[in-house]
Design a protein around this motif. Structure first.
Motif, PDB file in Angstrom:
ATOM      1  N   GLU A 119     -21.163 -14.767 -14.131  1.00  0.00           N
ATOM      2  CA  GLU A 119     -19.857 -15.438 -14.021  1.00  0.00           C
ATOM      3  C   GLU A 119     -20.004 -16.800 -13.369  1.00  0.00           C
ATOM      4  O   GLU A 119     -19.437 -17.789 -13.813  1.00  0.00           O
ATOM      5  N   GLU A 120     -20.800 -16.837 -12.285  1.00  0.00           N
ATOM      6  CA  GLU A 120     -20.924 -18.079 -11.508  1.00  0.00           C
ATOM      7  C   GLU A 120     -21.654 -19.164 -12.292  1.00  0.00           C
ATOM      8  O   GLU A 120     -21.635 -20.329 -11.906  1.00  0.00           O
ATOM      9  N   HIS A 137     -17.026  -9.466 -11.490  1.00  0.00           N
ATOM     10  CA  HIS A 137     -18.399  -9.895 -11.784  1.00  0.00           C
ATOM     11  C   HIS A 137     -19.387  -9.445 -10.715  1.00  0.00           C
ATOM     12  O   HIS A 137     -19.102  -9.435  -9.535  1.00  0.00           O
ATOM     13  N   ASP A 147     -16.824 -12.161  -3.154  1.00  0.00           N
ATOM     14  CA  ASP A 147     -16.979 -12.789  -4.466  1.00  0.00           C
ATOM     15  C   ASP A 147     -18.307 -12.356  -5.075  1.00  0.00           C
ATOM     16  O   ASP A 147     -19.298 -13.013  -4.889  1.00  0.00           O
ATOM     17  N   ASN A 148     -18.333 -11.220  -5.753  1.00  0.00           N
ATOM     18  CA  ASN A 148     -17.214 -10.458  -6.237  1.00  0.00           C
ATOM     19  C   ASN A 148     -17.517  -8.957  -6.205  1.00  0.00           C
ATOM     20  O   ASN A 148     -17.044  -8.203  -7.040  1.00  0.00           O
ATOM     21  N   ASP A 179     -10.870 -11.328  -8.806  1.00  0.00           N
ATOM     22  CA  ASP A 179     -11.918 -12.251  -8.345  1.00  0.00           C
ATOM     23  C   ASP A 179     -11.372 -13.295  -7.365  1.00  0.00           C
ATOM     24  O   ASP A 179     -11.723 -14.455  -7.447  1.00  0.00           O
ATOM     25  N   TYR A 204     -10.444 -16.281   2.016  1.00  0.00           N
ATOM     26  CA  TYR A 204     -11.245 -16.437   0.804  1.00  0.00           C
ATOM     27  C   TYR A 204     -11.665 -17.889   0.593  1.00  0.00           C
ATOM     28  O   TYR A 204     -12.835 -18.185   0.327  1.00  0.00           O
ATOM     29  N   ARG A 248      -9.040 -22.269  -5.412  1.00  0.00           N
ATOM     30  CA  ARG A 248     -10.314 -22.653  -4.846  1.00  0.00           C
ATOM     31  C   ARG A 248     -10.422 -24.131  -4.505  1.00  0.00           C
ATOM     32  O   ARG A 248     -11.370 -24.531  -3.860  1.00  0.00           O
TER      33      ARG A 248
END
Ligand SMILES: [Zn+2]
Length: 448
Positions: A291-292, A245, A257-258, A328, A394, A123
């Motif tokens: 998750e985020e 997630h 995502d996701n 993910d 992504y 990322r």
């Protein structure tokens, strides 16, 4: 949970993972346009947990340019109800590689080599840059800038983030009950940059902005769970866990995502159920919340079921934990698996992937990946892994309005579901399970 029930998965349930003192936040309206020297509307998203404007605000745009404490004085009394641009922290970087690409044989060969402690988290390249007002890192000055903004009460703070004319979501710090933060907006770097350039050339720039957000209390982070119960007298309480997630950032719908990870895991469990094999161990699906916001759902599951973090000792579930598989990194096809520097995992995966010889899958990389829910289990030494995936735009699209169904390739996801079904079932039928990694000596209850 209704979806899992409709597929007749046993024991579908919602489990609370943790309280969420930050509380809920939602965006009800966002509009942003430059109105002088000419009109142009912009794609913009508010920072999560930032506040609202007082209706439609129209004002000259001021760039905040503060390098010394003396600079602060020149803004005193000038920012109230104004639209304030935070300075640019990074420019646009031209991209000379395709947005979407399949992993090459060379790249896969590289990944299978033993490069210890190399993080392959994908990322970083397009990560929205945090706003750093002062590059010198003078904390005193940053605090004074914060105080200035609190006293002056600008109508809205605008920063640049993301690129390709698409803003990337971030959030401000807030806890339910705090005073409502100032309204903050993220513009794509291109929109932000063109206004800064004009202002630097002494051209007057004006904007109109309206943002309406709401805050609400009593939030908890939940996980959605279901399972195919194990059938072996000795092994049925052991758990092979698969998951992704459920939460996502505002702006897009979180298709890659996701939601992509969630539907792959649901489809994998459906395949296993459909073929009618009775797994020896329990195969459990977990769709994580939060998750985020810091792996809250998976960490809550870990703390509630596997490890007493406060007392620094394993719970009963620790011994019964066989494997966790997480997806993910967008909707790209699985090409192999990152083994988190766990040498003991190699012989297991080597055997399990032998059943998939006809598929284009099977690179075993010793490397670590970061930034998602497998870390909640890896940090207590349990075998938890992420996959090497093809990059289907992504890096370009995650956490942006581009993350929608249009950018999924469903055949890739079906392929991934077949891989998960095979690996989860292999792990559930295996006579043995991957042993936990020894916990490093610096593991402590403080580590998050
Ligand atoms: Zn994610």
């Amino acid at each position: 949970m209704e979806k899992l029930e409709s597929l007749n998965f046993p024991n579908a349930r919602i489990e609370k993972a943790a309280d969420f003192p930050r509380g809920g936040w939602d965006n009800l309206k966002t509009y942003a346009a430059m109105t002088a020297p000419y009109y142009c509307n912009f794609t913009a998203i508010p920072k999560a947990w930032s506040g609202s404007t007082k209706g439609l605000v129209t004002s000259e745009v001021i760039v905040l340019s503060i390098n010394t404490s003396e600079d602060i004085e020149k803004y005193q009394g000038k920012l109230r109800d104004k639209i304030v641009l935070m300075p640019a922290t990074s420019g646009y970087e031209m991209q000379f590689t395709p947005f979407a690409s399949r992993q090459t044989d060379e790249r896969l060969a590289q990944l299978s080599t033993d490069l210890r402690f190399q993080d392959s988290g994908s990322r970083s390249q397009f990560q929205a840059q945090p706003i750093v007002i002062v590059a010198s890192g003078a904390m005193g000055l940053q605090q004074r800038i914060r105080t200035l903004l609190e006293q002056e009460k600008p109508a809205v703070l605008i920063s640049g983030g993301g690129a390709f004319n698409v803003p990337r979501s971030t959030s401000v710090s807030y806890r339910y009950g705090d005073p409502e933060p100032v309204a903050e907006l993220i513009l794509p770097v291109e929109a932000h940059g063109r206004m800064i350039r004009m202002i630097n050339e002494n051209i007057n720039v004006s904007m109109e902005v309206e943002i309406k957000n709401e805050f609400y209390d009593n939030q908890v982070i939940n996980n959605v769970i279901a399972e195919i119960p194990g059938t072996d007298a000795k092994l049925k309480d052991e758990v092979v866990l698969i998951g992704g997630h459920l939460d996502s950032w505002h702006g897009g719908t979180g298709a890659a995502d996701n939601a992509s990870g969630c539907i792959v895991m649901i489809e994998a469990l459906r395949i296993i159920q459909e073929i009618g094999v009775k797994p020896r161990r329990t195969i459990r699906i977990a769709l994580w919340g939060g998750e985020e916001q810091g792996l809250i759902g998976s960490r809550g599951y870990m703390e509630n079921n596997l490890y007493n973090v406060r007392e620094n000792k394993p719970r009963k579930g620790f011994e019964q934990f066989a494997l966790y598989l997480n997806m993910d990194n967008g909707s790209g096809k699985f090409r192999g698996i990152y083994l988190e520097e766990n040498d003991m995992a190699f012989p297991f995966f080597r055997q399990w992937i032998s059943a998939m010889e006809a598929m284009d899958f099977g690179v075993l990389s010793p490397r670590k990946t970061s930034g998602t829910d497998h870390q909640s289990f890896d940090r207590i030494g349990l075998p938890a892994f992420q996959f090497i995936q093809d990059n289907l735009e992504y890096n370009r699209g995650y956490h942006t309005p581009m993350d929608t169904y249009e950018r999924l390739i469903i055949t890739d996801l079906q392929y991934n579901a077949a891989v998960i079904a095979c690996l989860a079932l292999s792990a559930a039928m295996d006579n043995g399970k991957i042993p936990p990694k020894p916990l490093s000596s610096n593991f402590s209850t403080q580590r998050r």
